[in-house]
Design an enzyme around this catalytic site. Structure first.
Site, PDB file in Angstrom:
ATOM      1  N   HIS A  17       0.844  -1.206   0.000  1.00  0.00           N
ATOM      2  CA  HIS A  17       0.000   0.000   0.000  1.00  0.00           C
ATOM      3  C   HIS A  17       0.878   1.255   0.000  1.00  0.00           C
ATOM      4  CE1 HIS A  17      -3.144  -2.610   2.259  1.00  0.00           C
ATOM      5  NE2 HIS A  17      -3.634  -2.391   1.041  1.00  0.00           N
ATOM      6  N   LYS A  41     -17.809  -6.359   7.371  1.00  0.00           N
ATOM      7  CA  LYS A  41     -16.570  -7.105   7.649  1.00  0.00           C
ATOM      8  C   LYS A  41     -16.247  -7.023   9.126  1.00  0.00           C
ATOM      9  CE  LYS A  41     -13.914  -6.866   3.328  1.00  0.00           C
ATOM     10  NZ  LYS A  41     -12.640  -6.419   2.750  1.00  0.00           N
ATOM     11  N   ARG A  90      -2.201  -6.071  -8.410  1.00  0.00           N
ATOM     12  CA  ARG A  90      -1.074  -6.969  -8.139  1.00  0.00           C
ATOM     13  C   ARG A  90      -0.913  -8.012  -9.230  1.00  0.00           C
ATOM     14  NH1 ARG A  90      -3.302  -8.380  -2.330  1.00  0.00           N
ATOM     15  NH2 ARG A  90      -5.077  -8.427  -3.733  1.00  0.00           N
ATOM     16  N   SER A 128      -3.095  -7.582   2.987  1.00  0.00           N
ATOM     17  CA  SER A 128      -3.323  -7.426   4.436  1.00  0.00           C
ATOM     18  C   SER A 128      -3.708  -8.771   5.052  1.00  0.00           C
ATOM     19  CB  SER A 128      -4.443  -6.415   4.686  1.00  0.00           C
ATOM     20  OG  SER A 128      -4.080  -5.160   4.201  1.00  0.00           O
TER      21      SER A 128
END
Ligand code: PNS
Length: 164
Positions: A17, A41, A90, A128
């Site tokens: 990040h 979440k 990514r 993460s």
């Protein structure tokens, strides 16, 4: 003045990040990194803790601000007068979801564009959730997050409250 937002969960913020934040901050006059407050979440860190970690990690980048938001990213962009969303890509596995998000955002707010930065190769594997998983088994996360963030992750996993 050119403005962009970099929305995300940042639970916790990784070196991947940070790489995106540094590079995007050079492309715009101002960049707001904003933590989504997602009630669906169950994050490891509260929104305030994530905001604090981001503030710490970005303290040497003058044109970066840290914020949080709830609801739709497109509504947040409109409210903050921004037409550009930054997202990191990514691998090809990110692409489908990111494309769908970018197109949905543009459908909601037609002036809103998403700029994708390809993640530096050294962080292409990083997320993460990988950080949380490795740390939860007591593994070394020093390659993945900054020293300060690593301390917060281990502290949180030991059940200690965040001291910031
Ligand atoms: O770091 P993440 O979890 O990959 O970030 C995802 C995020 C926060 C950018 C995305 O979930 C989002 O924008 N959520 C807000 C809700 C929204 O606007 N949904 C419409 C786009 S599909």
């Amino acid at each position: 003045m050119s403005k962009a937002i970099y929305p995300g969960s940042f639970d916790p913020v990784t070196k991947g990040h940070l790489d995106i934040i540094r590079r995007a901050s050079k492309m715009f006059d101002s960049l707001t990194v904003s933590v989504l407050n997602n009630s669906e979440k169950s994050p490891l860190f509260s929104v305030d803790e994530r905001v604090n970690m981001l503030r710490g990690i970005c303290r040497d980048i003058p044109n970066v601000e840290i914020d949080s938001f709830s609801g739709l990213t497109a509504d947040y962009a409109k409210k903050t007068g921004t037409d550009v969303i930054i997202r990191g890509l990514r691998a090809i596995t990110d692409f489908e979801y990111e494309l769908q998000m970018a197109q949905t955002n543009r459908k909601i707010l037609k002036t809103l564009d998403t700029v994708f930065l390809t993640t530096s190769l050294e962080y292409a594997y990083l997320s993460s959730s990988i950080v949380r998983e490795v740390a939860s088994y007591g593994g070394d996360i020093s390659e993945f997050v900054t020293e300060d963030v690593a301390k917060e992750v281990y502290k949180k996993l030991r059940g200690e409250s965040n001291g910031k």
